[in-house]
Design an enzyme around this catalytic site. Structure first.
Site, PDB file in Angstrom:
ATOM      1  N   ASP A 243      -8.065  -5.262  -0.327  1.00  0.00           N
ATOM      2  CA  ASP A 243      -8.464  -6.107  -1.440  1.00  0.00           C
ATOM      3  C   ASP A 243      -8.033  -7.505  -1.437  1.00  0.00           C
ATOM      4  OD1 ASP A 243      -9.866  -4.163  -2.656  1.00  0.00           O
ATOM      5  OD2 ASP A 243      -8.039  -3.493  -3.445  1.00  0.00           O
TER       6      ASP A 243
ATOM      7  N   HIS B 181       0.839  -0.987  -0.114  1.00  0.00           N
ATOM      8  CA  HIS B 181      -0.062   0.063   0.171  1.00  0.00           C
ATOM      9  C   HIS B 181       0.961   1.132   0.087  1.00  0.00           C
ATOM     10  CE1 HIS B 181      -3.003   2.853   1.072  1.00  0.00           C
ATOM     11  NE2 HIS B 181      -3.911   1.983   0.588  1.00  0.00           N
TER      12      HIS B 181
HETATM   13  N1  CMC Z   1       4.074  -7.562  -4.909  1.00  0.00           N
HETATM   14  C1  CMC Z   1       5.578  -7.554  -5.165  1.00  0.00           C
HETATM   15  N2  CMC Z   1       6.409  -6.337  -4.994  1.00  0.00           N
HETATM   16  C2  CMC Z   1       5.827  -5.393  -4.620  1.00  0.00           C
HETATM   17  C3  CMC Z   1       4.273  -5.080  -4.401  1.00  0.00           C
HETATM   18  C4  CMC Z   1       3.633  -6.467  -4.748  1.00  0.00           C
HETATM   19  N3  CMC Z   1       2.373  -6.286  -4.424  1.00  0.00           N
HETATM   20  N4  CMC Z   1       3.854  -4.042  -3.886  1.00  0.00           N
HETATM   21  C5  CMC Z   1       5.157  -3.304  -3.844  1.00  0.00           C
HETATM   22  N5  CMC Z   1       6.292  -4.045  -3.983  1.00  0.00           N
HETATM   23  C6  CMC Z   1       7.689  -3.771  -4.129  1.00  0.00           C
HETATM   24  C7  CMC Z   1       8.051  -2.743  -5.237  1.00  0.00           C
HETATM   25  O1  CMC Z   1       8.359  -3.489  -6.364  1.00  0.00           O
HETATM   26  C8  CMC Z   1       9.104  -1.998  -4.866  1.00  0.00           C
HETATM   27  O2  CMC Z   1      10.183  -2.886  -4.748  1.00  0.00           O
HETATM   28  P1  CMC Z   1      11.753  -2.099  -4.728  1.00  0.00           P
HETATM   29  O3  CMC Z   1      11.941  -1.136  -3.989  1.00  0.00           O
HETATM   30  O4  CMC Z   1      12.818  -3.090  -4.888  1.00  0.00           O
HETATM   31  O5  CMC Z   1      11.724  -1.508  -6.206  1.00  0.00           O
HETATM   32  C9  CMC Z   1       8.419  -1.704  -3.431  1.00  0.00           C
HETATM   33  O6  CMC Z   1       7.750  -2.764  -2.981  1.00  0.00           O
HETATM   34  C10 CMC Z   1       7.786  -0.455  -3.084  1.00  0.00           C
HETATM   35  O7  CMC Z   1       6.626  -0.535  -4.311  1.00  0.00           O
HETATM   36  P2  CMC Z   1       6.301   0.757  -4.907  1.00  0.00           P
HETATM   37  O8  CMC Z   1       5.369   0.186  -6.360  1.00  0.00           O
HETATM   38  O9  CMC Z   1       7.165   1.764  -5.319  1.00  0.00           O
HETATM   39  O10 CMC Z   1       4.981   1.131  -3.898  1.00  0.00           O
HETATM   40  P3  CMC Z   1       3.859   2.285  -4.419  1.00  0.00           P
HETATM   41  O11 CMC Z   1       3.364   2.964  -3.146  1.00  0.00           O
HETATM   42  O12 CMC Z   1       4.187   2.951  -5.644  1.00  0.00           O
HETATM   43  O13 CMC Z   1       2.602   1.109  -4.858  1.00  0.00           O
HETATM   44  C11 CMC Z   1       0.822  -0.231  -4.742  1.00  0.00           C
HETATM   45  C12 CMC Z   1       1.593   0.869  -4.232  1.00  0.00           C
HETATM   46  C13 CMC Z   1      -0.366  -0.576  -4.050  1.00  0.00           C
HETATM   47  C14 CMC Z   1       0.039   0.140  -6.000  1.00  0.00           C
HETATM   48  C15 CMC Z   1       1.859  -1.467  -4.774  1.00  0.00           C
HETATM   49  O14 CMC Z   1       2.014  -2.065  -3.485  1.00  0.00           O
HETATM   50  C16 CMC Z   1       1.114  -2.581  -5.522  1.00  0.00           C
HETATM   51  O15 CMC Z   1       0.952  -2.747  -7.052  1.00  0.00           O
HETATM   52  N6  CMC Z   1       0.468  -3.791  -5.074  1.00  0.00           N
HETATM   53  C17 CMC Z   1      -0.316  -4.630  -5.690  1.00  0.00           C
HETATM   54  C18 CMC Z   1      -1.801  -3.918  -6.117  1.00  0.00           C
HETATM   55  C19 CMC Z   1      -2.720  -3.916  -4.941  1.00  0.00           C
HETATM   56  O16 CMC Z   1      -3.082  -4.555  -3.996  1.00  0.00           O
HETATM   57  N7  CMC Z   1      -3.366  -2.658  -5.086  1.00  0.00           N
HETATM   58  C20 CMC Z   1      -4.444  -2.558  -3.877  1.00  0.00           C
HETATM   59  C21 CMC Z   1      -4.199  -1.169  -3.050  1.00  0.00           C
HETATM   60  S1  CMC Z   1      -5.147  -1.271  -1.866  1.00  0.00           S
HETATM   61  C22 CMC Z   1      -6.646  -0.709  -2.401  1.00  0.00           C
HETATM   62  C23 CMC Z   1      -6.857   0.721  -2.540  1.00  0.00           C
HETATM   63  O17 CMC Z   1      -7.064   1.551  -1.587  1.00  0.00           O
HETATM   64  O18 CMC Z   1      -6.613   1.002  -3.768  1.00  0.00           O
END
Ligand code: CMC
Length: 428
Positions: free
Chosen positions: A364, A307
């Site tokens: 989710d 998240h």
């Molecule tokens: N699986 C594997 N690696 C992950 C995941 C995941 N679900 N989420 C984040 N990471 C890793 C990412 O690759 C990065 O690694 P590194 O530092 O080595 O590059 C690190 O964790 C930080 O991730 P980020 O993408 O920079 O974080 P963000 O804040 O931009 O993204 C997110 C947040 C929710 C989009 C992401 O965690 C994600 O894609 N999760 C899966 C989709 C999901 O479940 N979304 C629902 C969110 S809750 C409902 C809502 O309110 O929307």
């Protein structure tokens, strides 16, 4: 003492004011940075940018706290009804009995949609994703209520637009499902409560009257409350930014629906179940999918994990996990996908990749398991999220308008070509 931030630029010191919120969060106010220093800030994905001052929802991602208008999500999910929470978010206070009755009756009176909506619905192919259909139908409300186009009308008229949105979304959402199933639409029954009415419109048929199940209504009520607002997330920010151009409430909500649809936001609930199904069908090898999620050359991510804001745990996920177990027990369902979800969670929570990045199950991860148990098909999951998020979008839009916020318009750092002379076509 008032806090300030000092920055040094071109050898000179400048001070920037610091703003403090009611929960002691602090922000550097950079609004004069460009006029004073010819500087902008760069923050891709707005990871560290406060776009507004808001009194709707408080979230502490480090401590796993979520409160609507000061009330803890745990208490609201346990004790209140979705319409009570909607009232709280939109008008700022919990309603007394009289206020809630008036609000509920007012909503019940507006659940019907214009008959012509059926012609619009008929124009969609039956394999249309219900989120796309829902966004279009919400946008079409501007045609049936042209006065809603002007967000500067009296507060009574704006309130009428708000009530219609809350009243009609369940009907439009259920009808987007009926289109998907190529079944005749079911009209609202205003004797029923908000959640039962919606479920009945989804599942009744001309030859079958859906029997209200209190377990299902209660579970849906809880899920909608948990989704009702989440401060400046992708869809709420979209609603605010679209509304900031003085676009109508319905147009802004329609844009919010589009933003919610993506799998990184609300669409994750559909993606989680598809992922769990895939793991089940490939023999239940949880470790293989954990490795895939960690492999940077593989685009696969563990859906329902991570998240932007929560860095300890998502308080909504905690409540939903328990609710998923309760609902399955009460309905006597044994869903193997729940076992896979629990195994996946256990392995991920003990894996250093997930631990060091503070990746925990989000709202989710378990919500789809409940929706499945309620009989909701997978591609309707994000529609359910939209139904829950509606009061939040309305509250965010209303706050933005009442505070007379300026048009949302970020800046950029240009990285393209410098000036080039135009060449005639035969000189290129
Ligand atoms: N699986 C594997 N690696 C992950 C995941 C995941 N679900 N989420 C984040 N990471 C890793 C990412 O690759 C990065 O690694 P590194 O530092 O080595 O590059 C690190 O964790 C930080 O991730 P980020 O993408 O920079 O974080 P963000 O804040 O931009 O993204 C997110 C947040 C929710 C989009 C992401 O965690 C994600 O894609 N999760 C899966 C989709 C999901 O479940 N979304 C629902 C969110 S809750 C409902 C809502 O309110 O929307």
């Amino acid at each position: 003492m008032e806090k300030e931030v000092e920055i040094k630029f071109n050898g000179k010191m400048y001070t920037l004011p610091v703003i403090k919120g009611t929960e002691d969060e602090m922000a550097v106010d950079i609004s004069k940075l460009r006029s004073d220093l010819n500087l902008i800030t760069l923050d891709r994905g707005y990871k560290n940018t406060g776009s507004t001052l808001s009194s709707i929802t408080f979230l502490d991602g480090e401590k796993g706290i979520l409160r609507y208008r000061g009330y803890a999500i745990e208490e609201l999910a346990e004790k209140s009804s979705f319409l009570e929470v909607a009232y709280l978010l939109i008008y700022g206070e919990l309603p007394n009995k009289n206020e809630l009755d008036n609000f509920t009756n007012n909503i019940s009176e507006h659940t019907l949609v214009h008959e012509d909506v059926k012609s619009i619905l008929d124009g969609f192919p039956s394999n249309s994703h219900p989120m796309g259909v829902l966004g279009s139908l919400v946008s079409s409300l501007t045609a049936f209520y042209p006065k809603s186009l002007d967000p500067n009308r009296s507060s009574d008229e704006i309130n009428g637009t708000i009530i219609r949105a809350i009243a009609k979304l369940p009907t439009l959402a259920a009808w987007s499902f009926k289109n998907r199933m190529r079944q005749p639409v079911v009209y609202p029954d205003n004797r029923l409560d908000y959640c039962s009415n919606f479920i009945r419109m989804m599942f009744s048929l001309p030859t079958f009257e859906y029997k209200i199940n209190p377990v299902i209504t209660k579970a849906l009520n809880k899920l909608l409350i948990l989704h009702a607002d989440h401060e400046q997330n992708c869809s709420a920010s979209t609603v605010r930014i679209v509304g900031s151009s003085h676009a109508s409430l319905y147009a802004s909500i329609s844009a919010g629906i589009a933003a919610l649809w993506g799998p990184l936001h609300g669409g994750a609930n559909q993606a989680v179940i598809e992922m769990l199904e895939e793991i089940k069908q490939s023999g239940g090898d949880v470790d293989k999918y954990i490795s895939k999620a960690k492999d940077k050359s593989d685009p696969f991510r563990l859906m329902g994990f991570g998240h932007r804001v929560y860095k300890s745990f998502d308080p909504r996920a905690k409540i939903i996990k328990k609710a998923a177990h309760d609902v399955l027990d009460q309905l006597g369902i044994n869903d193997p996908v729940l076992d896979i979800a629990m195994r996946l969670e256990k392995v991920a929570l003990n894996d250093s990749y997930f631990k060091t990045r503070n990746l925990y199950p989000n709202v989710d991860f378990y919500s789809g398991i409940i929706y499945r148990a309620l009989g909701v098909p997978t591609d309707m999951f994000t529609v359910m999220f939209a139904l829950g998020r509606l009061p939040g979008w309305i509250a965010q839009w209303k706050e933005m308008r009442e505070n007379n916020e300026p048009i949302g318009r970020p800046r950029q750092v240009y990285t393209g070509k410098n000036y080039r002379k135009y060449l005639d076509i035969n000189q290129r």
